[in-house]
Design a protein around this motif. Structure first.
Motif, mmCIF file in Angstrom:
data_model
loop_
_atom_site.group_PDB
_atom_site.id
_atom_site.type_symbol
_atom_site.label_atom_id
_atom_site.label_comp_id
_atom_site.label_asym_id
_atom_site.label_seq_id
_atom_site.Cartn_x
_atom_site.Cartn_y
_atom_site.Cartn_z
ATOM 1 N N UNK A 65 0.835 -1.202 0.000
ATOM 2 C CA UNK A 65 0.000 0.000 0.000
ATOM 3 C C UNK A 65 0.866 1.248 0.000
ATOM 4 N N UNK A 66 1.983 1.219 0.723
ATOM 5 C CA UNK A 66 2.925 2.340 0.709
ATOM 6 C C UNK A 66 3.475 2.548 -0.704
ATOM 7 N N UNK A 67 3.757 1.467 -1.396
ATOM 8 C CA UNK A 67 4.230 1.562 -2.774
ATOM 9 C C UNK A 67 3.153 2.178 -3.676
ATOM 10 N N UNK A 68 1.892 1.792 -3.463
ATOM 11 C CA UNK A 68 0.783 2.395 -4.215
ATOM 12 C C UNK A 68 0.702 3.891 -3.937
ATOM 13 N N UNK A 69 0.913 4.258 -2.670
ATOM 14 C CA UNK A 69 0.861 5.669 -2.289
ATOM 15 C C UNK A 69 1.950 6.471 -2.998
ATOM 16 N N UNK A 70 3.185 5.986 -2.980
ATOM 17 C CA UNK A 70 4.265 6.729 -3.631
ATOM 18 C C UNK A 70 4.054 6.793 -5.143
ATOM 19 N N UNK A 71 3.500 5.735 -5.735
ATOM 20 C CA UNK A 71 3.194 5.761 -7.171
ATOM 21 C C UNK A 71 2.134 6.813 -7.474
ATOM 22 N N UNK A 72 1.102 6.899 -6.624
ATOM 23 C CA UNK A 72 0.034 7.887 -6.831
ATOM 24 C C UNK A 72 0.562 9.308 -6.653
ATOM 25 N N UNK A 73 1.449 9.502 -5.678
ATOM 26 C CA UNK A 73 2.043 10.837 -5.479
ATOM 27 C C UNK A 73 2.886 11.204 -6.696
ATOM 28 N N UNK A 74 3.679 10.260 -7.183
ATOM 29 C CA UNK A 74 4.516 10.523 -8.350
ATOM 30 C C UNK A 74 3.676 10.832 -9.587
ATOM 31 N N UNK A 98 -4.559 20.254 0.175
ATOM 32 C CA UNK A 98 -3.893 21.556 0.109
ATOM 33 C C UNK A 98 -2.561 21.478 -0.627
ATOM 34 N N UNK A 99 -1.766 20.443 -0.333
ATOM 35 C CA UNK A 99 -0.391 20.397 -0.828
ATOM 36 C C UNK A 99 -0.256 19.853 -2.248
ATOM 37 N N UNK A 100 -0.990 18.814 -2.579
ATOM 38 C CA UNK A 100 -0.768 18.169 -3.880
ATOM 39 C C UNK A 100 -1.009 19.092 -5.066
ATOM 40 N N UNK A 101 -2.043 19.941 -5.064
ATOM 41 C CA UNK A 101 -2.211 20.846 -6.212
ATOM 42 C C UNK A 101 -1.098 21.895 -6.320
ATOM 43 N N UNK A 137 8.289 20.392 -8.419
ATOM 44 C CA UNK A 137 8.379 21.807 -8.740
ATOM 45 C C UNK A 137 7.122 22.483 -8.218
ATOM 46 N N UNK A 138 7.309 23.611 -7.540
ATOM 47 C CA UNK A 138 6.170 24.393 -7.050
ATOM 48 C C UNK A 138 5.431 24.943 -8.268
ATOM 49 N N UNK A 139 4.109 24.742 -8.305
ATOM 50 C CA UNK A 139 3.318 25.086 -9.489
ATOM 51 C C UNK A 139 3.366 26.567 -9.832
ATOM 52 N N UNK A 140 3.254 27.453 -8.847
ATOM 53 C CA UNK A 140 3.197 28.887 -9.135
ATOM 54 C C UNK A 140 4.575 29.519 -9.323
#
Length: 189
Positions: A65-74, A98-101, A137-140
């Protein structure tokens, strides 16, 4: 017993040692019995390795599940990340929303993973300790963001799934708040 079900190395090591001893016995005796013992040792080793591959322990489920999480974050997939969180973990969900976008992640991962189960709790709980890596990279602003330090995630087994209920992020051994950075006593915005 869990050691044998979570890591095939002891099975392979014992199998190689016993097979070597049986080969010595076959070469010394040259009998049908010694050949049958050699075959039995090889077969037993293969059966145990197959059993280890087929049985997925709770620790291995948390690691998967941790591997799934890091894949989804990537993949910058907020929906997939939220699907791995317990619905009652509002602080964790809020942080992710808040953070992911704000960050376009190029690479994410986890190394040196250790999972501790609390088998006395109902429902079953676990904590994973690992070195997390996020490169993005920070989006803004376009500024590069890089994190590589200790992370702890608390998990709860709900049905047959492990879901995130809390997390802690560290920088140089000190816990940090992923959403707020503090300078003096005022939060930075």
């Amino acid at each position: 017993m869990n050691l044998l079900l979570e890591n095939p190395l002891p099975i392979w090591a014992a199998g190689v040692v016993l097979t070597t001893l049986c080969l010595v016995l076959v070469l010394a005796r040259r009998s049908l019995a010694s050949i049958l013992v050699l075959g039995a040792v090889i077969a037993l080793t293969l059966v145990l390795v197959l059993a280890e591959r087929m049985v997925v322990t709770d620790r291995e489920q948390v690691e998967a599940t941790l591997s799934q999480l890091t894949d989804a974050i990537e993949a910058n997939d907020l929906t997939a990340v939220l699907a791995l969180m317990d619905p009652t973990a509002t602080n964790v969900r809020t942080d992710a929303e808040k953070l992911m976008p704000q960050v376009k992640v190029r690479d994410a991962g986890a190394t040196t993973v250790r999972v501790e189960l609390d088998e006395t709790s109902v429902p079953l709980r676990a904590t994973s300790f690992f070195r997390g890596r996020v490169d993005g990279v920070h989006s803004r602003s376009g500024a590069r963001l890089f994190f590589f330090d200790q992370v702890e995630i608390d998990w709860q087994k709900t049905g047959d799934r492990w879901l995130i209920v809390n997390y802690r992020v560290y920088q140089r051994g000190q816990p940090i708040d992923a959403v707020k950075s503090v300078r003096g006593n005022r939060p930075v915005r």
